[in-house]
Design a protein around this motif. Structure first.
Motif, PDB file in Angstrom:
ATOM      1  N   GLN A 134       3.375 -11.306  12.064  1.00  0.00           N
ATOM      2  CA  GLN A 134       2.279 -10.442  11.622  1.00  0.00           C
ATOM      3  C   GLN A 134       1.819 -10.825  10.223  1.00  0.00           C
ATOM      4  O   GLN A 134       1.782 -10.003   9.319  1.00  0.00           O
ATOM      5  CB  GLN A 134       2.619  -8.959  11.742  1.00  0.00           C
ATOM      6  CG  GLN A 134       3.945  -8.495  11.219  1.00  0.00           C
ATOM      7  CD  GLN A 134       4.036  -6.969  11.219  1.00  0.00           C
ATOM      8  OE1 GLN A 134       3.164  -6.283  10.741  1.00  0.00           O
ATOM      9  NE2 GLN A 134       5.132  -6.449  11.762  1.00  0.00           N
ATOM     10  N   SER A 135       1.481 -12.127  10.068  1.00  0.00           N
ATOM     11  CA  SER A 135       0.835 -12.562   8.825  1.00  0.00           C
ATOM     12  C   SER A 135      -0.638 -12.821   9.129  1.00  0.00           C
ATOM     13  O   SER A 135      -1.031 -12.900  10.299  1.00  0.00           O
ATOM     14  CB  SER A 135       1.500 -13.835   8.285  1.00  0.00           C
ATOM     15  OG  SER A 135       1.096 -14.953   9.054  1.00  0.00           O
ATOM     16  N   THR A 136      -1.452 -12.960   8.085  1.00  0.00           N
ATOM     17  CA  THR A 136      -2.892 -13.171   8.314  1.00  0.00           C
ATOM     18  C   THR A 136      -3.155 -14.495   9.037  1.00  0.00           C
ATOM     19  O   THR A 136      -4.183 -14.656   9.688  1.00  0.00           O
ATOM     20  CB  THR A 136      -3.671 -13.214   6.981  1.00  0.00           C
ATOM     21  OG1 THR A 136      -3.027 -14.151   6.126  1.00  0.00           O
ATOM     22  CG2 THR A 136      -3.746 -11.858   6.321  1.00  0.00           C
ATOM     23  N   GLY A 182       0.437  -6.222   9.798  1.00  0.00           N
ATOM     24  CA  GLY A 182       0.286  -5.254  10.884  1.00  0.00           C
ATOM     25  C   GLY A 182       0.815  -3.898  10.443  1.00  0.00           C
ATOM     26  O   GLY A 182       0.142  -2.869  10.585  1.00  0.00           O
ATOM     27  N   TYR A 183       2.033  -3.899   9.910  1.00  0.00           N
ATOM     28  CA  TYR A 183       2.653  -2.642   9.454  1.00  0.00           C
ATOM     29  C   TYR A 183       1.818  -2.016   8.341  1.00  0.00           C
ATOM     30  O   TYR A 183       1.526  -0.815   8.347  1.00  0.00           O
ATOM     31  CB  TYR A 183       4.084  -2.912   8.979  1.00  0.00           C
ATOM     32  CG  TYR A 183       4.813  -1.666   8.534  1.00  0.00           C
ATOM     33  CD1 TYR A 183       5.373  -0.800   9.479  1.00  0.00           C
ATOM     34  CD2 TYR A 183       4.932  -1.339   7.187  1.00  0.00           C
ATOM     35  CE1 TYR A 183       6.044   0.355   9.083  1.00  0.00           C
ATOM     36  CE2 TYR A 183       5.603  -0.198   6.778  1.00  0.00           C
ATOM     37  CZ  TYR A 183       6.158   0.641   7.725  1.00  0.00           C
ATOM     38  OH  TYR A 183       6.815   1.791   7.325  1.00  0.00           O
ATOM     39  N   ARG A 184       1.422  -2.844   7.377  1.00  0.00           N
ATOM     40  CA  ARG A 184       0.668  -2.311   6.224  1.00  0.00           C
ATOM     41  C   ARG A 184      -0.666  -1.729   6.663  1.00  0.00           C
ATOM     42  O   ARG A 184      -1.048  -0.634   6.226  1.00  0.00           O
ATOM     43  CB  ARG A 184       0.459  -3.419   5.194  1.00  0.00           C
ATOM     44  CG  ARG A 184       1.765  -3.868   4.575  1.00  0.00           C
ATOM     45  CD  ARG A 184       1.617  -5.202   3.903  1.00  0.00           C
ATOM     46  NE  ARG A 184       1.034  -5.041   2.597  1.00  0.00           N
ATOM     47  CZ  ARG A 184       1.655  -5.353   1.458  1.00  0.00           C
ATOM     48  NH1 ARG A 184       2.886  -5.822   1.495  1.00  0.00           N
ATOM     49  NH2 ARG A 184       1.080  -5.195   0.311  1.00  0.00           N
ATOM     50  N   LEU A 216       3.637   0.874   1.573  1.00  0.00           N
ATOM     51  CA  LEU A 216       3.093  -0.429   2.001  1.00  0.00           C
ATOM     52  C   LEU A 216       1.677  -0.295   2.560  1.00  0.00           C
ATOM     53  O   LEU A 216       0.971  -1.277   2.715  1.00  0.00           O
ATOM     54  CB  LEU A 216       4.019  -1.086   3.042  1.00  0.00           C
ATOM     55  CG  LEU A 216       5.370  -1.564   2.510  1.00  0.00           C
ATOM     56  CD1 LEU A 216       6.211  -2.165   3.621  1.00  0.00           C
ATOM     57  CD2 LEU A 216       5.179  -2.589   1.391  1.00  0.00           C
ATOM     58  N   GLY A 217       1.253   0.926   2.864  1.00  0.00           N
ATOM     59  CA  GLY A 217      -0.114   1.164   3.320  1.00  0.00           C
ATOM     60  C   GLY A 217      -1.072   1.411   2.174  1.00  0.00           C
ATOM     61  O   GLY A 217      -2.284   1.573   2.395  1.00  0.00           O
ATOM     62  N   SER A 218      -0.561   1.435   0.939  1.00  0.00           N
ATOM     63  CA  SER A 218      -1.435   1.705  -0.214  1.00  0.00           C
ATOM     64  C   SER A 218      -2.335   0.505  -0.510  1.00  0.00           C
ATOM     65  O   SER A 218      -1.861  -0.630  -0.603  1.00  0.00           O
ATOM     66  CB  SER A 218      -0.577   2.014  -1.453  1.00  0.00           C
ATOM     67  OG  SER A 218      -1.394   2.012  -2.605  1.00  0.00           O
ATOM     68  N   GLN A 245      -0.142  -4.872  -4.066  1.00  0.00           N
ATOM     69  CA  GLN A 245      -0.398  -6.288  -3.784  1.00  0.00           C
ATOM     70  C   GLN A 245       0.633  -6.817  -2.785  1.00  0.00           C
ATOM     71  O   GLN A 245       1.608  -6.148  -2.483  1.00  0.00           O
ATOM     72  CB  GLN A 245      -0.306  -7.101  -5.090  1.00  0.00           C
ATOM     73  CG  GLN A 245      -1.299  -6.673  -6.153  1.00  0.00           C
ATOM     74  CD  GLN A 245      -2.743  -6.849  -5.703  1.00  0.00           C
ATOM     75  OE1 GLN A 245      -3.137  -7.919  -5.265  1.00  0.00           O
ATOM     76  NE2 GLN A 245      -3.530  -5.783  -5.787  1.00  0.00           N
ATOM     77  N   GLY A 246       0.419  -8.058  -2.314  1.00  0.00           N
ATOM     78  CA  GLY A 246       1.354  -8.672  -1.372  1.00  0.00           C
ATOM     79  C   GLY A 246       0.715  -8.768   0.000  1.00  0.00           C
ATOM     80  O   GLY A 246      -0.112  -7.923   0.359  1.00  0.00           O
TER      81      GLY A 246
END
Ligand SMILES: NC(=O)c1ccc[n+]([C@@H]2O[C@H](COP(=O)([O-])OP(=O)(O)OC[C@H]3O[C@@H](n4cnc5c(N)ncnc54)[C@H](OP(=O)(O)O)[C@@H]3O)[C@@H](O)[C@H]2O)c1
Length: 228
Positions: free
Chosen positions: A90-92, A149-151, A137-139, A143-144
């Motif tokens: 689940q990376s870009t 997917g989770y974020r 992590l949804g904020s 950064q990061g």
């Protein structure tokens, strides 16, 4: 004695919430989706003033409706805790799209399905509250790029929570988005700094004190505000 409903109480933070609330003698309804967890959850609920176990997967509207129909007494506090971390890829630049779609159904829409299913029971409470389990992590401010997917699932959930809070305010139902801390559970892993006991204790304190004055906020388990 308040009536607490914990969605996703088979293990981790949800199980600990159910255990602590039961120890306080509260009325606790807690959910699982696999019968394998029933014995552990029933043992955690043993000291409760009143207890009920219901069964549903938060992606299954029919199961949620059946669970809601089996509950008789008004619900004072709903904690929509169930959530997953999602697939490996689940990376870009490398995405398991089907896996992330499933994750969005669980993490973004699941809490809304839960809230809608139990809303009639919350409406009958004198002090109704909904705590939606999100993550820092949804904020948008964080950064990061790992685990998009989770974020994204939690960022979307935060927007839904804001809207739900606005829509339910006229009915006197308070709704907040909660970051439980980075907690040592199956999801948080062994390196997480926070014990599940401390996280659950904090979440219960914030939920117990929650009023319409705080509705629509994004806070952590200590009640400290988090940037959207
Ligand atoms: N741990 C952390 O550091 C951390 C940090 C930020 C936010 N959170 C959030 O806090 C919540 C609880 O996390 P946790 O650490 O306790 O996770 P966990 O140990 O992995 O437990 C997840 C819980 O959610 C349930 N669940 C997952 N998908 C479900 C579905 N589709 N339908 C019904 N139940 C489902 C699981 O049930 P099964 O046992 O049946 O799988 C289990 O009870 C999650 O929403 C998570 O995103 C956790």
């Amino acid at each position: 004695m308040s009536h607490w409903l914990i969605a996703g109480a088979s293990r981790g933070i949800g199980l600990e919430l159910a255990r602590q609330l039961a120890q306080r003698g509260e009325h606790v309804t807690a959910s699982l989706r696999s019968e394998a967890a029933r014995e552990t959850l029933a043992a955690a609920l043993a000291p409760a003033g009143k207890a009920q176990i219901v069964s549903f997967d938060t992606r299954d509207e029919a199961a949620l409706c059946a669970a809601a129909a089996s509950i008789i007494e008004p619900v004072d506090v709903l904690i929509a805790n169930a959530g997953a971390y999602g697939p490996q890829r689940q990376s870009t630049l490398d995405t398991d799209f089907d896996g992330v779609l499933e994750l969005l159904s669980t993490n973004t829409l699941g809490p809304l399905r839960v809230a809608q299913a139990f809303l009639p029971l919350l409406r009958r409470s004198k002090h109704p509250r909904i705590v939606i389990m999100s993550s820092v992590l949804g904020s948008m401010a964080l950064q990061g790029t790992f685990n998009i997917g989770y974020r994204a699932s939690k960022a979307g959930l935060n927007k839904i929570t804001q809207c739900l809070a606005e829509d339910l305010k006229p009915e006197g139902i308070a709704v907040i988005s909660m970051h439980p801390g980075w907690v040592r559970t199956d999801m948080g892993g062994p390196d997480a700094p926070l014990d599940v006991t401390e996280s659950a204790e904090g979440i219960i304190g914030v939920a117990a004190a929650l009023t319409l004055a705080e509705t629509g906020r994004f806070v952590d388990y200590r009640g400290e505000e988090i940037e959207w």
